[in-house]
Design a protein around this motif. Structure first.
Motif, PDB file in Angstrom:
ATOM      1  N   HIS A  26       0.811  -1.219   0.000  1.00  0.00           N
ATOM      2  CA  HIS A  26       0.000   0.000   0.000  1.00  0.00           C
ATOM      3  C   HIS A  26       0.848   1.275   0.000  1.00  0.00           C
ATOM      4  CE1 HIS A  26      -3.908  -1.854  -0.058  1.00  0.00           C
ATOM      5  NE2 HIS A  26      -3.500  -2.718   0.858  1.00  0.00           N
ATOM      6  N   THR A  27       2.086   1.179   0.484  1.00  0.00           N
ATOM      7  CA  THR A  27       3.020   2.316   0.381  1.00  0.00           C
ATOM      8  C   THR A  27       3.280   2.612  -1.096  1.00  0.00           C
ATOM      9  OG1 THR A  27       4.088   1.821   2.484  1.00  0.00           O
ATOM     10  CG2 THR A  27       5.371   3.110   0.917  1.00  0.00           C
ATOM     11  N   LEU A  28       3.515   1.562  -1.871  1.00  0.00           N
ATOM     12  CA  LEU A  28       3.783   1.740  -3.312  1.00  0.00           C
ATOM     13  C   LEU A  28       2.549   2.247  -4.052  1.00  0.00           C
ATOM     14  CD1 LEU A  28       5.925  -1.443  -4.030  1.00  0.00           C
ATOM     15  CD2 LEU A  28       6.732   0.907  -3.843  1.00  0.00           C
ATOM     16  N   LEU A  29       1.376   1.846  -3.584  1.00  0.00           N
ATOM     17  CA  LEU A  29       0.128   2.254  -4.238  1.00  0.00           C
ATOM     18  C   LEU A  29      -0.398   3.590  -3.706  1.00  0.00           C
ATOM     19  CD1 LEU A  29      -1.695  -1.204  -4.214  1.00  0.00           C
ATOM     20  CD2 LEU A  29      -0.695  -0.068  -6.206  1.00  0.00           C
ATOM     21  N   ILE A  49       2.310  -8.905 -16.478  1.00  0.00           N
ATOM     22  CA  ILE A  49       3.746  -8.644 -16.668  1.00  0.00           C
ATOM     23  C   ILE A  49       4.272  -9.434 -17.862  1.00  0.00           C
ATOM     24  CG2 ILE A  49       6.027  -9.003 -15.607  1.00  0.00           C
ATOM     25  CD1 ILE A  49       4.619  -8.361 -12.878  1.00  0.00           C
ATOM     26  N   ARG A  50       3.794 -10.673 -17.999  1.00  0.00           N
ATOM     27  CA  ARG A  50       4.256 -11.528 -19.106  1.00  0.00           C
ATOM     28  C   ARG A  50       3.938 -10.910 -20.462  1.00  0.00           C
ATOM     29  NH1 ARG A  50       5.369 -13.410 -23.087  1.00  0.00           N
ATOM     30  NH2 ARG A  50       5.767 -15.531 -23.758  1.00  0.00           N
ATOM     31  N   PHE A  51       2.808 -10.226 -20.557  1.00  0.00           N
ATOM     32  CA  PHE A  51       2.403  -9.680 -21.858  1.00  0.00           C
ATOM     33  C   PHE A  51       2.609  -8.175 -21.974  1.00  0.00           C
ATOM     34  CE2 PHE A  51       0.449 -13.796 -21.596  1.00  0.00           C
ATOM     35  CZ  PHE A  51       0.757 -14.305 -22.844  1.00  0.00           C
ATOM     36  N   ASP A  52       3.399  -7.621 -21.059  1.00  0.00           N
ATOM     37  CA  ASP A  52       3.734  -6.202 -21.129  1.00  0.00           C
ATOM     38  C   ASP A  52       5.152  -6.082 -21.670  1.00  0.00           C
ATOM     39  OD1 ASP A  52       4.397  -3.587 -20.743  1.00  0.00           O
ATOM     40  OD2 ASP A  52       3.651  -3.449 -18.692  1.00  0.00           O
ATOM     41  N   SER A  53       5.284  -5.624 -22.909  1.00  0.00           N
ATOM     42  CA  SER A  53       6.596  -5.600 -23.565  1.00  0.00           C
ATOM     43  C   SER A  53       7.584  -4.656 -22.880  1.00  0.00           C
ATOM     44  CB  SER A  53       6.432  -5.183 -25.026  1.00  0.00           C
ATOM     45  OG  SER A  53       5.780  -3.922 -25.069  1.00  0.00           O
ATOM     46  N   SER A  54       7.081  -3.739 -22.062  1.00  0.00           N
ATOM     47  CA  SER A  54       7.984  -2.771 -21.441  1.00  0.00           C
ATOM     48  C   SER A  54       8.719  -3.338 -20.222  1.00  0.00           C
ATOM     49  CB  SER A  54       7.210  -1.515 -21.030  1.00  0.00           C
ATOM     50  OG  SER A  54       6.340  -1.833 -19.966  1.00  0.00           O
ATOM     51  N   GLU A  95      -7.128  -3.751 -10.229  1.00  0.00           N
ATOM     52  CA  GLU A  95      -7.121  -2.440 -10.915  1.00  0.00           C
ATOM     53  C   GLU A  95      -6.054  -1.525 -10.317  1.00  0.00           C
ATOM     54  OE1 GLU A  95      -9.947  -4.262 -10.533  1.00  0.00           O
ATOM     55  OE2 GLU A  95      -9.864  -4.463 -12.721  1.00  0.00           O
ATOM     56  N   GLN A  96      -5.955  -1.524  -8.991  1.00  0.00           N
ATOM     57  CA  GLN A  96      -4.928  -0.696  -8.335  1.00  0.00           C
ATOM     58  C   GLN A  96      -3.524  -1.120  -8.764  1.00  0.00           C
ATOM     59  OE1 GLN A  96      -6.476  -1.418  -4.243  1.00  0.00           O
ATOM     60  NE2 GLN A  96      -5.768   0.658  -3.852  1.00  0.00           N
ATOM     61  N   THR A  97      -3.268  -2.431  -8.730  1.00  0.00           N
ATOM     62  CA  THR A  97      -1.916  -2.918  -9.037  1.00  0.00           C
ATOM     63  C   THR A  97      -1.599  -2.745 -10.521  1.00  0.00           C
ATOM     64  OG1 THR A  97      -2.786  -5.151  -9.298  1.00  0.00           O
ATOM     65  CG2 THR A  97      -1.873  -4.614  -7.160  1.00  0.00           C
ATOM     66  N   LYS A  98      -2.615  -2.906 -11.349  1.00  0.00           N
ATOM     67  CA  LYS A  98      -2.455  -2.802 -12.805  1.00  0.00           C
ATOM     68  C   LYS A  98      -1.932  -1.424 -13.209  1.00  0.00           C
ATOM     69  CE  LYS A  98      -5.306  -3.656 -16.907  1.00  0.00           C
ATOM     70  NZ  LYS A  98      -6.676  -3.927 -17.365  1.00  0.00           N
ATOM     71  N   ALA A  99      -2.401  -0.403 -12.502  1.00  0.00           N
ATOM     72  CA  ALA A  99      -2.045   0.974 -12.849  1.00  0.00           C
ATOM     73  C   ALA A  99      -0.698   1.401 -12.260  1.00  0.00           C
ATOM     74  CB  ALA A  99      -3.144   1.911 -12.352  1.00  0.00           C
ATOM     75  N   SER A 100      -0.106   0.561 -11.413  1.00  0.00           N
ATOM     76  CA  SER A 100       1.104   0.976 -10.698  1.00  0.00           C
ATOM     77  C   SER A 100       2.365   0.792 -11.537  1.00  0.00           C
ATOM     78  CB  SER A 100       1.244   0.173  -9.405  1.00  0.00           C
ATOM     79  OG  SER A 100       2.463   0.461  -8.784  1.00  0.00           O
ATOM     80  N   GLU A 101       3.329   1.688 -11.321  1.00  0.00           N
ATOM     81  CA  GLU A 101       4.642   1.532 -11.989  1.00  0.00           C
ATOM     82  C   GLU A 101       5.517   0.542 -11.221  1.00  0.00           C
ATOM     83  OE1 GLU A 101       7.326   5.058 -11.366  1.00  0.00           O
ATOM     84  OE2 GLU A 101       5.539   5.863 -10.349  1.00  0.00           O
ATOM     85  N   TYR A 102       5.039   0.085 -10.057  1.00  0.00           N
ATOM     86  CA  TYR A 102       5.841  -0.792  -9.203  1.00  0.00           C
ATOM     87  C   TYR A 102       5.332  -2.233  -9.214  1.00  0.00           C
ATOM     88  CZ  TYR A 102       7.415   3.692  -7.239  1.00  0.00           C
ATOM     89  OH  TYR A 102       7.918   4.951  -7.073  1.00  0.00           O
ATOM     90  N   LYS A 103       4.856  -2.682 -10.388  1.00  0.00           N
ATOM     91  CA  LYS A 103       4.233  -4.018 -10.457  1.00  0.00           C
ATOM     92  C   LYS A 103       5.151  -5.133  -9.942  1.00  0.00           C
ATOM     93  CE  LYS A 103       1.530  -3.013 -14.592  1.00  0.00           C
ATOM     94  NZ  LYS A 103       2.257  -1.778 -14.871  1.00  0.00           N
TER      95      LYS A 103
END
Length: 263
Positions: A74-77, A141-146, A89-97
């Motif tokens: 929750h600190t990261l979010l 994460i597996r299907f996120d090319s970045s 939805e919260q985790t999906k939008a985070s840069e800290y996946k």
């Protein structure tokens, strides 16, 4: 700037805390973790410190560790609700996946340990909920090319997680969820050896698989195996059997021999 200096110093304190915790010098470890939390506002370092506080917490009850992992997530979010699992939805939008994935895995593993200590079924259902969230995050994460650099990290971590998912399903006597975790594990391992452009596979439910493959002359066998443990599902037209494989390491060797013989 000054923020970077404090971040580096906090990281150093965090590492010292971990070092002392490993040496069982828990008071010194606690002091350094608190110093790390006091000196920086950097979310990543604060979350890492909370996670370490939980992981190295000296306690007879594993459940005491879980609030620290949730605090890290929750600190990261930047979310105030530190007592519950975040939504996908919260985790999906985070840069800290990746960090969140790591802390979720710590949470799931610890909840299962806590169940074995205290035999409280709600720990298992919380672990199950956490594992389904991990599964969604791993797929994302597996299907996120970045996040290419993450592949080795998540494949190592998540393979153990799918076995844990089957283990939890076994303890909750849920054969459908066990089948899902087994199939997802196979799909991810298969995809790892294929080109990154392959689409995410559809996982059939156990009922659909039975409809598709099982008849009077054909049964369905599904299993998951590593050197330590294994589980299997055996389905005929009339029944489903879900059981633990007694000598998993021996079966593992037989499967390797069979693969060599037929290759």
């Amino acid at each position: 700037g000054l923020g970077d200096v404090y971040k580096r110093q906090a990281t150093l304190y965090n590492n010292l805390g971990r070092m002392y915790a490993r040496k069982n010098e828990h008071q010194k470890a606690t002091d350094y973790f608190l110093k790390a939390l006091e000196i920086t506002k950097d979310r990543e370092v604060i979350a890492m410190t909370y996670d370490n506080q939980g992981y190295y917490l000296k306690t007879a009850q594993s459940i005491d560790k879980v609030p620290y992992y949730l605090k890290a997530i929750h600190t990261l979010l930047e979310s105030p609700n530190v007592k519950k699992l975040p939504s996908f939805e919260q985790t999906k939008a985070s840069e800290y996946k990746l960090d969140i994935l790591n802390y979720l895995i710590d949470t799931a593993e610890t909840l299962v340990m806590a169940y074995h200590e205290e035999k409280q079924e709600n720990y298992l259902t919380s672990a199950e909920e956490t594992l389904f969230l991990i599964d969604k995050l791993v797929s994302l994460i597996r299907f996120d090319s970045s996040v290419d650099q993450s592949k080795l990290f998540w494949i190592r971590k998540s393979v153990n997680t799918y076995m844990l998912g089957v283990n939890v399903s076994y303890l909750l006597n849920n054969v459908e969820n066990a089948f899902y975790f087994m199939e997802k594990n196979k799909a991810l391992l298969l995809l790892e050896n294929l080109d990154g452009t392959v689409q995410q596979p559809t996982i059939l439910s156990l009922e659909e698989s039975i409809r598709k493959h099982v008849d009077t002359n054909t049964n369905l066998i599904e299993y998951i195996l590593n050197d330590e443990e294994g589980y299997a599902i055996f389905c005929t037209e009339d029944e489903k059997k879900f059981f633990k494989i007694k000598d998993a390491s021996a079966v593992s060797k037989l499967v390797l021999e069979y693969q060599q013989l037929v290759s």
